[in-house]
Enzyme design. Structure first.
Site, short mmCIF file in Angstrom:
data_model
loop_
_atom_site.label_atom_id
_atom_site.label_comp_id
_atom_site.label_asym_id
_atom_site.label_seq_id
_atom_site.Cartn_x
_atom_site.Cartn_y
_atom_site.Cartn_z
N PHE A 140 0.86 -1.19 0.00
CA PHE A 140 0.00 0.00 0.00
C PHE A 140 0.89 1.23 0.00
O PHE A 140 1.63 1.48 0.94
CB PHE A 140 -0.96 0.07 1.20
CG PHE A 140 -1.86 1.28 1.10
CD1 PHE A 140 -3.02 1.23 0.35
CD2 PHE A 140 -1.49 2.49 1.68
CE1 PHE A 140 -3.82 2.36 0.19
CE2 PHE A 140 -2.29 3.63 1.52
CZ PHE A 140 -3.45 3.56 0.77
N ASP A 225 9.23 2.76 2.21
CA ASP A 225 8.06 3.58 2.51
C ASP A 225 7.74 3.41 3.99
O ASP A 225 7.15 2.41 4.40
CB ASP A 225 6.88 3.14 1.62
CG ASP A 225 5.60 3.94 1.92
OD1 ASP A 225 5.57 4.66 2.95
OD2 ASP A 225 4.65 3.83 1.13
N LYS A 254 2.33 11.06 7.38
CA LYS A 254 1.45 10.80 8.54
C LYS A 254 1.92 11.50 9.82
O LYS A 254 1.68 12.68 9.98
CB LYS A 254 1.28 9.29 8.70
CG LYS A 254 0.52 8.70 7.51
CD LYS A 254 -0.12 7.35 7.76
CE LYS A 254 -1.13 7.06 6.68
NZ LYS A 254 -0.80 5.95 5.80
C1 LIG Z 1 -0.97 6.01 4.31
C2 LIG Z 1 0.15 5.49 3.50
C3 LIG Z 1 0.51 6.08 2.27
C4 LIG Z 1 -0.28 7.20 1.64
O1 LIG Z 1 -0.35 8.35 2.41
P1 LIG Z 1 -1.50 9.45 2.09
O2 LIG Z 1 -1.13 10.59 2.99
O3 LIG Z 1 -2.81 8.82 2.44
O4 LIG Z 1 -1.40 9.78 0.66
C5 LIG Z 1 1.60 5.58 1.62
N1 LIG Z 1 2.31 4.54 2.11
C6 LIG Z 1 1.99 3.95 3.27
C7 LIG Z 1 2.82 2.81 3.77
C8 LIG Z 1 0.89 4.38 4.00
O5 LIG Z 1 0.54 3.75 5.13
#
Ligand SMILES: *Cc1c(COP(=O)(O)O)cnc(C)c1O
Length: 400
Positions: A140, A225, A254
């Site tokens: 994701f 990520d 985040k």
């Molecule tokens: C939430 C998330 C994203 C995307 O972030 P947004 O601010 O919602 O665009 C990307 N990678 C990971 C691992 C995430 O948990």
């Protein structure tokens, strides 16, 4: 207004791209949130780990209010007195060389894709328009067209094509698969250190070390990520530290703003971000003074209030206690720090019913897929608050 009226407004006027629990929240403090009727809940989702510092943290709130009185947005056409300090403090904290600030997580992912492609053409010598990036199944990384194009989740991608080419998908946790997938035009490998949305999937021990070695040997960029795993969630500042490695490029978002404001960043360990020249990438809001002031306060709170150590300690306790709950329909309870997943056998029926029962008893969490519940409270949680949660979780999971 009654909760039902707020819900009806959302249903009537909003796009239905979410299926939220029917709780209407109006206030938050630390690990607690309150609904419009005044009922208190312990937040075990933390806005998908965006509020690691707890709701409405007073120091971050203060920074936000103070900065918004002075200056909020200049655009990067001019410089501002927060950006340089934000860069310096974030680089020192994460031992990075360079930072590129954006807003949402997905934008950080898009930025890193552009960066490693350019690096591939300019530095590695890949022929123009032939760069390949390797990603993992069940990843994701966000919701843009490019990103959902390399998702393996049908709900995320079906109906949204045509997609961006240049991505290869391999199984997560399988270093041999990575080695076999690298081709002369491969420029990078991108993965989450622990897959969050897939249901807290922890790769086998040694995976990140092997991956690091392969990326170095084959001259491809390792992109981690850490938008969800980063900033203390797993009991380390960055989850890569669990295996003592450093990615070439790290994505954070985040909790970088403690939930006040969307702030994300690409961190680079090598000089790879240097391939971007003026005019080649940007964002109107990226690096704005309000975002920088909020993020500076948010990272200070993480370190000065020992939230990372607390995540490690209370996470281990929470995980142990959750594992003790006896229920034959629980397949596995796993976790790292305060990122915990409870997986049910699929025949046990949806995890949604557990989320709903937990909500009734004062615990807010959200199922991921049909059969996994994630417990990821703010990192400010105390042992006493975990006990409060366990007293409510246990009878619900144990019954049935
Ligand atoms: C939430 C998330 C994203 C995307 O972030 P947004 O601010 O919602 O665009 C990307 N990678 C990971 C691992 C995430 O948990």
């Amino acid at each position: 207004m009654k909760q039902q009226e707020y819900i009806q407004l959302e249903e009537k006027y909003g796009a239905h791209n979410y299926k939220p629990l029917n709780v209407v929240l109006s206030r938050g403090q630390g690990v607690w949130v309150w609904d419009t009727d005044g009922k208190k809940y312990l937040d075990c989702l933390s806005a998908y780990s965006a509020v690691n510092q707890g709701h409405c943290h007073p120091r971050i709130m203060h920074a936000m209010i103070e900065q918004s009185r002075r200056l909020t947005l200049t655009s990067r056409a001019f410089r501002n007195d927060q950006l340089g300090l934000f860069y310096k403090e974030l680089c020192e904290l994460t031992r990075s060389h360079k930072v590129l600030p954006m807003n949402s997580g997905a934008e950080a992912v898009e930025t890193v894709i552009k960066t490693v492609r350019k690096w591939g053409y300019q530095v590695k010598g890949v022929p123009e328009d032939h760069a390949e990036i390797i990603v993992c199944a069940d990843n994701f990384h966000g919701r843009t067209i490019t990103i959902v194009g390399f998702s393996t989740d049908p709900g995320s991608r079906e109906g949204f094509g045509p997609f961006t080419p240049g991505f290869t998908i391999i199984p997560f946790g399988d270093a041999e698969a990575l080695e076999a997938a690298v081709k002369p035009n491969t420029v990078g490998f991108m993965a989450e250190p622990v897959q969050g949305e897939a249901g807290v999937i922890i790769p086998p021990a040694g995976y990140l070390q092997k991956v690091r070695k392969i990326c170095t040997q084959k001259n491809i960029m390792l992109i981690l990520d850490e938008i969800q795993t980063g900033l203390g969630r797993t009991g380390k500042l960055l989850a890569e530290e669990h295996e003592g490695i450093e990615a070439d490029l790290t994505l954070i978002g985040k909790a970088l703003s403690g939930g006040f404001y969307p702030v994300s960043a690409v961190l680079s360990n090598s000089e790879v971000l240097g391939v971007l020249k003026p005019g080649e990438h940007g964002s109107t809001f990226g690096g704005n003074p309000l975002a920088c002031a909020v993020a500076r306060a948010a990272i200070k709170v993480l370190t000065e209030e020992n939230l990372i150590e607390n995540a490690e300690k209370t996470g281990a306790y929470f995980l142990d206690e959750l594992k003790k709950i006896k229920n034959p329909s629980v397949r596995e309870v796993r976790g790292l720090g305060l990122m915990i997943g409870m997986e049910f056998h699929s025949e046990a029926g949806g995890a949604r019913q557990y989320s709903e029962k937990l909500m009734e008893s004062g615990i807010l969490c959200k199922e991921t897929h049909d059969n996994i519940i994630r417990f990821a409270p703010p990192l400010v949680i105390s042992k006493k608050e975990i006990d409060w949660a366990l007293e409510r979780i246990e009878p619900i999971i144990r019954e049935k």
